[in-house]
Design a protein around this motif. Sequence first.
Motif: not given
Length: 119
Positions: A87-112
């Motif tokens: 994140x810190x590396x990409x923030x320095x490259x993009x100059x605006x990266x401020x959010x990070x999310x984790x996305x979990x996907x079940x085998x049924x296709x449910x996204x959390x």
Amino acid sequence: MSSTKNKPVYWAHQRGLDSEKLVQKFYEKKGYTLLAQRVITPFAEVDLIFQTPEGHALMVEVKTTNIADFQPHRISWKQKARLVRALQYLTSKLENLVEVHWAFVTKEGKVTIIEDISG
């Protein structure tokens, strides 16, 4: 002699790609635009980077899981540390990266989505 053109795709790798595609669709339905996928940094590979509807960047780490209750335990301290450095590396490259999310996907296709990775 085998050809790299016909290289076999392993089921776990393919399942990961399928999960990323589901997460991509999830965010696009909410007005996000995919900027990049599978970005390699010196610290970690970032699965997805989006532009938010507000105009800043969002980095998403995608995890495939079989059990919904197990999801938060899939994030190790080392993974968080690598992701923060990416994140810190990409923030320095993009100059605006401020959010990070984790996305979990079940085998049924449910996204959390977990929006806070600091815990």
